[in-house]
Motif scaffolding. Structure first.
Motif, PDB file in Angstrom:
ATOM      1  N   LEU A  93      64.521  -9.442  16.335  1.00  0.00           N
ATOM      2  CA  LEU A  93      65.338  -9.887  17.659  1.00  0.00           C
ATOM      3  C   LEU A  93      64.586 -11.043  18.298  1.00  0.00           C
ATOM      4  O   LEU A  93      65.373 -11.972  18.703  1.00  0.00           O
ATOM      5  N   VAL A  94      63.372 -11.240  18.389  1.00  0.00           N
ATOM      6  CA  VAL A  94      62.889 -12.322  19.087  1.00  0.00           C
ATOM      7  C   VAL A  94      62.947 -13.665  18.146  1.00  0.00           C
ATOM      8  O   VAL A  94      63.490 -14.676  18.485  1.00  0.00           O
ATOM      9  N   ARG A  95      62.939 -13.421  16.812  1.00  0.00           N
ATOM     10  CA  ARG A  95      63.037 -14.598  15.797  1.00  0.00           C
ATOM     11  C   ARG A  95      64.366 -15.274  15.851  1.00  0.00           C
ATOM     12  O   ARG A  95      64.378 -16.330  15.252  1.00  0.00           O
ATOM     13  N   ARG A  96      65.507 -14.410  15.793  1.00  0.00           N
ATOM     14  CA  ARG A  96      66.843 -14.808  16.127  1.00  0.00           C
ATOM     15  C   ARG A  96      67.018 -15.664  16.817  1.00  0.00           C
ATOM     16  O   ARG A  96      68.029 -16.104  17.034  1.00  0.00           O
ATOM     17  N   HIS A  97      66.505 -15.576  18.131  1.00  0.00           N
ATOM     18  CA  HIS A  97      66.925 -16.432  19.247  1.00  0.00           C
ATOM     19  C   HIS A  97      66.403 -17.571  19.150  1.00  0.00           C
ATOM     20  O   HIS A  97      65.176 -17.833  18.602  1.00  0.00           O
ATOM     21  N   PRO A  98      67.129 -18.775  19.835  1.00  0.00           N
ATOM     22  CA  PRO A  98      66.645 -20.135  19.365  1.00  0.00           C
ATOM     23  C   PRO A  98      65.601 -20.462  20.140  1.00  0.00           C
ATOM     24  O   PRO A  98      65.065 -21.613  19.782  1.00  0.00           O
ATOM     25  N   CYS A  99      65.136 -19.930  21.346  1.00  0.00           N
ATOM     26  CA  CYS A  99      64.007 -20.314  22.134  1.00  0.00           C
ATOM     27  C   CYS A  99      62.699 -19.817  21.391  1.00  0.00           C
ATOM     28  O   CYS A  99      61.654 -20.535  21.664  1.00  0.00           O
ATOM     29  N   CYS A 100      62.680 -18.906  20.294  1.00  0.00           N
ATOM     30  CA  CYS A 100      61.391 -18.730  19.486  1.00  0.00           C
ATOM     31  C   CYS A 100      61.413 -19.675  18.541  1.00  0.00           C
ATOM     32  O   CYS A 100      62.093 -19.871  17.521  1.00  0.00           O
ATOM     33  N   ILE A 101      60.533 -20.559  18.500  1.00  0.00           N
ATOM     34  CA  ILE A 101      60.215 -21.554  17.520  1.00  0.00           C
ATOM     35  C   ILE A 101      58.941 -21.284  16.751  1.00  0.00           C
ATOM     36  O   ILE A 101      58.519 -22.080  15.897  1.00  0.00           O
ATOM     37  N   GLY A 102      58.380 -20.204  17.074  1.00  0.00           N
ATOM     38  CA  GLY A 102      57.356 -19.812  16.108  1.00  0.00           C
ATOM     39  C   GLY A 102      56.444 -18.425  16.488  1.00  0.00           C
ATOM     40  O   GLY A 102      56.633 -18.123  17.838  1.00  0.00           O
ATOM     41  N   LEU A 103      56.057 -17.431  15.463  1.00  0.00           N
ATOM     42  CA  LEU A 103      55.634 -16.248  15.924  1.00  0.00           C
ATOM     43  C   LEU A 103      54.725 -15.926  14.394  1.00  0.00           C
ATOM     44  O   LEU A 103      55.479 -15.240  13.565  1.00  0.00           O
ATOM     45  N   THR A 104      53.692 -16.134  14.558  1.00  0.00           N
ATOM     46  CA  THR A 104      52.925 -15.908  13.265  1.00  0.00           C
ATOM     47  C   THR A 104      51.594 -15.183  13.538  1.00  0.00           C
ATOM     48  O   THR A 104      50.897 -15.236  14.532  1.00  0.00           O
ATOM     49  N   VAL A 105      51.102 -14.513  12.418  1.00  0.00           N
ATOM     50  CA  VAL A 105      49.845 -13.589  12.368  1.00  0.00           C
ATOM     51  C   VAL A 105      49.009 -14.224  11.498  1.00  0.00           C
ATOM     52  O   VAL A 105      49.425 -14.406  10.275  1.00  0.00           O
ATOM     53  N   THR A 106      47.693 -14.308  11.819  1.00  0.00           N
ATOM     54  CA  THR A 106      46.565 -14.711  11.030  1.00  0.00           C
ATOM     55  C   THR A 106      45.434 -13.773  10.914  1.00  0.00           C
ATOM     56  O   THR A 106      45.242 -12.947  12.072  1.00  0.00           O
ATOM     57  N   TYR A 107      44.651 -13.500  10.013  1.00  0.00           N
ATOM     58  CA  TYR A 107      43.686 -12.711   9.839  1.00  0.00           C
ATOM     59  C   TYR A 107      42.267 -13.354   9.599  1.00  0.00           C
ATOM     60  O   TYR A 107      42.301 -14.410   8.930  1.00  0.00           O
ATOM     61  N   LYS A 108      41.154 -12.990  10.184  1.00  0.00           N
ATOM     62  CA  LYS A 108      39.882 -13.321   9.985  1.00  0.00           C
ATOM     63  C   LYS A 108      38.965 -12.062  10.035  1.00  0.00           C
ATOM     64  O   LYS A 108      39.187 -11.122  10.664  1.00  0.00           O
ATOM     65  N   GLY A 109      37.684 -12.392   9.192  1.00  0.00           N
ATOM     66  CA  GLY A 109      36.872 -11.429   8.916  1.00  0.00           C
ATOM     67  C   GLY A 109      37.391 -10.410   7.789  1.00  0.00           C
ATOM     68  O   GLY A 109      38.417 -10.573   7.067  1.00  0.00           O
ATOM     69  N   ASN A 110      36.747  -8.957   7.685  1.00  0.00           N
ATOM     70  CA  ASN A 110      37.207  -8.317   6.709  1.00  0.00           C
ATOM     71  C   ASN A 110      37.212  -6.732   7.185  1.00  0.00           C
ATOM     72  O   ASN A 110      36.372  -6.442   8.153  1.00  0.00           O
ATOM     73  N   LEU A 111      37.751  -5.878   6.346  1.00  0.00           N
ATOM     74  CA  LEU A 111      37.753  -4.453   6.867  1.00  0.00           C
ATOM     75  C   LEU A 111      36.531  -3.916   6.364  1.00  0.00           C
ATOM     76  O   LEU A 111      35.888  -2.835   7.312  1.00  0.00           O
ATOM     77  N   LYS A 112      35.728  -4.272   5.245  1.00  0.00           N
ATOM     78  CA  LYS A 112      34.642  -3.632   5.018  1.00  0.00           C
ATOM     79  C   LYS A 112      33.396  -3.632   5.843  1.00  0.00           C
ATOM     80  O   LYS A 112      32.895  -2.690   6.098  1.00  0.00           O
ATOM     81  N   ASP A 113      33.446  -4.515   6.774  1.00  0.00           N
ATOM     82  CA  ASP A 113      32.248  -4.561   7.594  1.00  0.00           C
ATOM     83  C   ASP A 113      32.811  -4.630   8.866  1.00  0.00           C
ATOM     84  O   ASP A 113      32.052  -4.820  10.009  1.00  0.00           O
ATOM     85  N   GLU A 114      34.070  -4.348   9.288  1.00  0.00           N
ATOM     86  CA  GLU A 114      34.671  -3.960  10.436  1.00  0.00           C
ATOM     87  C   GLU A 114      34.584  -5.395  11.434  1.00  0.00           C
ATOM     88  O   GLU A 114      34.602  -5.183  12.533  1.00  0.00           O
ATOM     89  N   THR A 115      34.858  -6.499  10.565  1.00  0.00           N
ATOM     90  CA  THR A 115      34.703  -7.572  11.800  1.00  0.00           C
ATOM     91  C   THR A 115      36.241  -8.327  11.584  1.00  0.00           C
ATOM     92  O   THR A 115      36.650  -9.458  11.980  1.00  0.00           O
ATOM     93  N   LEU A 116      37.236  -7.339  10.890  1.00  0.00           N
ATOM     94  CA  LEU A 116      38.569  -8.087  10.819  1.00  0.00           C
ATOM     95  C   LEU A 116      39.340  -8.265  12.280  1.00  0.00           C
ATOM     96  O   LEU A 116      39.219  -7.221  13.198  1.00  0.00           O
ATOM     97  N   VAL A 117      39.812  -9.364  12.449  1.00  0.00           N
ATOM     98  CA  VAL A 117      40.331  -9.649  13.913  1.00  0.00           C
ATOM     99  C   VAL A 117      41.952 -10.170  13.307  1.00  0.00           C
ATOM    100  O   VAL A 117      42.013 -11.096  12.548  1.00  0.00           O
ATOM    101  N   ALA A 118      42.971  -9.632  14.059  1.00  0.00           N
ATOM    102  CA  ALA A 118      44.340 -10.251  13.822  1.00  0.00           C
ATOM    103  C   ALA A 118      44.842 -11.074  14.885  1.00  0.00           C
ATOM    104  O   ALA A 118      44.397 -10.774  16.309  1.00  0.00           O
ATOM    105  N   THR A 119      45.326 -12.156  14.925  1.00  0.00           N
ATOM    106  CA  THR A 119      45.473 -13.326  15.884  1.00  0.00           C
ATOM    107  C   THR A 119      46.927 -13.566  15.629  1.00  0.00           C
ATOM    108  O   THR A 119      47.362 -14.037  14.733  1.00  0.00           O
TER     109      THR A 119
END
Length: 199
Positions: A93-119
């Motif tokens: 719904l958001v991405r199909r609207h012309p006012c949305c010009i970016g919506l990205t998710v990136t990750y840092k850290g890892n699951l093993k030591d529970e430092t994973l963060v999603a941004t």
């Protein structure tokens, strides 16, 4: 801005799918309910009878977002009479609207030591040409604080990385594109509230 309006209008529904009155919606509800196109989730689990009221609510909510009837049935859930989006439906719904010009998710850290963060970083083009950016991060520590981490029979246990990303993206969408989603949240987030007893 005119180009943005034209772009949005070009994605409008075909005329034969448009409904103008509650009677139109009711007729469409019964038509879909009697067809093989109706997804299984819209039938009673025991009797297999169509859930007419829920279908009607989903179609009416979808109309507010310019969804076709099948898009509504595939992307909207109705829980206790309240329409919710499945996660991918809200993003669509958001991405199909012309006012949305970016919506990205990136990750840092890892699951093993529970430092994973999603941004998640969202970018919105305003009518005056200004670009607004919102950023939100959701970590494993945040999930623990919200009592979501390692919940049994929960996607947080089976798909923790994906759920971190969904939660970060959900906050950005609600802050940056609140006028597009009309206060709706995802079905997955609503289920999290039910599991934790959160308001």
């Amino acid at each position: 801005m005119n180009n943005l309006v034209k772009k949005q209008e070009s994605k409008s529904q075909p005329s034969f799918l448009k409904v103008n009155t509650i009677e139109d919606v009711q007729s469409l509800t019964h038509l879909l309910a009697s067809s093989n196109l109706l997804p299984k989730k819209w039938r009673h689990p025991k009797t297999e009878e169509p859930l007419y009221n829920d279908i009607l609510i989903a179609l009416m909510q979808g109309m507010a977002f310019n969804f076709t009837p099948l898009e509504s049935l595939n992307n909207i859930a109705v829980i206790n009479g309240v329409p919710r989006f499945y996660g991918d439906g809200l993003v669509s719904l958001v991405r199909r609207h012309p006012c949305c010009i970016g919506l990205t998710v990136t990750y840092k850290g890892n699951l093993k030591d529970e430092t994973l963060v999603a941004t998640c970083i969202g970018r919105r083009l305003h009518c005056n040409g200004d670009i607004e950016t919102q950023e939100f991060s959701f970590s494993i520590e945040d999930a623990k604080t919200a009592k979501l981490w390692n919940k049994e029979q929960s996607p947080w246990l089976t798909y923790p990385k994906i759920m971190l990303g969904k939660r970060a993206r959900g906050f950005v969408i609600r802050d940056l594109f609140a006028d597009l989603i009309h206060g709706c949240i995802t079905n997955e987030e609503a289920e999290d509230y039910n599991r934790t007893g959160a308001e």
